[in-house]
Design an enzyme around this catalytic site. Sequence first.
Site, PDB file in Angstrom:
ATOM      1  N   CYS A  16       0.822  -1.235   0.065  1.00 56.03           N
ATOM      2  CA  CYS A  16       0.000   0.118   0.013  1.00 56.03           C
ATOM      3  C   CYS A  16       0.863   1.296  -0.055  1.00 56.03           C
ATOM      4  O   CYS A  16       1.457   1.550  -0.966  1.00 56.03           O
ATOM      5  CB  CYS A  16      -0.879  -0.084   1.122  1.00 56.03           C
ATOM      6  SG  CYS A  16      -2.525   0.787   0.774  1.00 56.03           S
ATOM      7  N   HIS A  73      -3.244  -5.114   1.027  1.00 56.06           N
ATOM      8  CA  HIS A  73      -2.854  -5.324   2.440  1.00 56.06           C
ATOM      9  C   HIS A  73      -2.932  -7.087   2.777  1.00 56.06           C
ATOM     10  O   HIS A  73      -3.750  -7.501   3.415  1.00 56.06           O
ATOM     11  CB  HIS A  73      -3.566  -4.522   3.417  1.00 56.06           C
ATOM     12  CG  HIS A  73      -3.456  -3.310   3.453  1.00 56.06           C
ATOM     13  ND1 HIS A  73      -2.613  -2.476   4.536  1.00 56.06           N
ATOM     14  CD2 HIS A  73      -4.130  -2.168   2.881  1.00 56.06           C
ATOM     15  CE1 HIS A  73      -2.683  -1.456   4.357  1.00 56.06           C
ATOM     16  NE2 HIS A  73      -3.673  -1.095   3.459  1.00 56.06           N
ATOM     17  N   GLU A 123      -1.524  -8.281   4.975  1.00 51.60           N
ATOM     18  CA  GLU A 123      -1.306  -8.910   6.535  1.00 51.60           C
ATOM     19  C   GLU A 123      -2.476  -9.155   6.984  1.00 51.60           C
ATOM     20  O   GLU A 123      -2.774  -9.363   8.091  1.00 51.60           O
ATOM     21  CB  GLU A 123      -0.585  -7.848   7.078  1.00 51.60           C
ATOM     22  CG  GLU A 123      -0.916  -6.292   7.391  1.00 51.60           C
ATOM     23  CD  GLU A 123      -1.130  -5.243   6.206  1.00 51.60           C
ATOM     24  OE1 GLU A 123      -0.699  -5.864   5.051  1.00 51.60           O
ATOM     25  OE2 GLU A 123      -1.462  -4.236   6.248  1.00 51.60           O
TER      26      GLU A 123
HETATM   27  N1  GLN Z   1      -3.135   6.571   0.457  1.00 50.43           N
HETATM   28  C1  GLN Z   1      -2.192   6.079   1.319  1.00 50.43           C
HETATM   29  C2  GLN Z   1      -0.981   6.910   0.424  1.00 50.43           C
HETATM   30  O1  GLN Z   1      -0.760   7.067  -0.565  1.00 50.43           O
HETATM   31  C3  GLN Z   1      -2.004   4.594   1.387  1.00 50.43           C
HETATM   32  C4  GLN Z   1      -3.100   4.063   2.117  1.00 50.43           C
HETATM   33  C5  GLN Z   1      -2.737   2.829   2.773  1.00 50.43           C
HETATM   34  O2  GLN Z   1      -1.487   2.615   3.001  1.00 50.43           O
HETATM   35  N2  GLN Z   1      -3.504   1.988   3.409  1.00 50.43           N
HETATM   36  O3  GLN Z   1      -0.242   7.276   1.324  1.00 50.43           O
END
Ligand code: GLN
Length: 204
Positions: free
Chosen positions: A84, A178, A180
């Site tokens: 992410c 994610h 995890e």
């Molecule tokens: N939107 C966040 C970013 O770009 C990432 C969101 C997340 O890690 N769940 O920094």
Amino acid sequence: MRIAVIGIQGDVYEHIRMTEKAMEKLGIQGEVIWARRREHLEGVDGVIIPGGESTTISKRLKSGGMYEVIREMAEEGKAIMGTCAGCVLMAKEGDEEVEKTGTELLGLMDMRVERNAFGRQRESFETELDVEGIGKINAVFIRAPAIIETWGDCRMISEFMGKGVAAIEGNLLALSFHPELTEDTRIHEMFLKMAGNDREKLYQ
Ligand code: GLN
């Protein structure tokens, strides 16, 4: 084997737990460390960068000196996985949001990412994905980025709604979602095989 989870923000504990479970499944002896400072990265075979907010994580990596260490480790061929916000940081190129916020990406993988790429209506959702080398998995997306383009040796290994959501380049792995947050350890197992330079077993 020693794996470090960058402990600035996000699901640090969940990543540690999933990595430990994956080690157990693969019969790997090892330990998983909560890395808060650069010293914690000494002698590790792989690093996981969790989600959170990419701008904040980048700033804290820089101020704590972990930024340079992670870049050196990537150069040495150590395994690094970004999930992410961590996926955003792995990229060489970002979008306007990355630029506007002055986020310094780690710039490890030949790919361009777009932050919050799945729209406000779909801020968080769970869906089934097909990941090359693994098969079908359930993936949790939270304000997720997308991998818009790859070049060089970087290659998409999963797509959703026409956008890249997982990419691999040598021992580097980036995921929009994610891994995890489900009970499925296969992504962490894949990462551990990369960390153990067990690439021939990766696609079994
Ligand atoms: N939107 C966040 C970013 O770009 C990432 C969101 C997340 O890690 N769940 O920094």
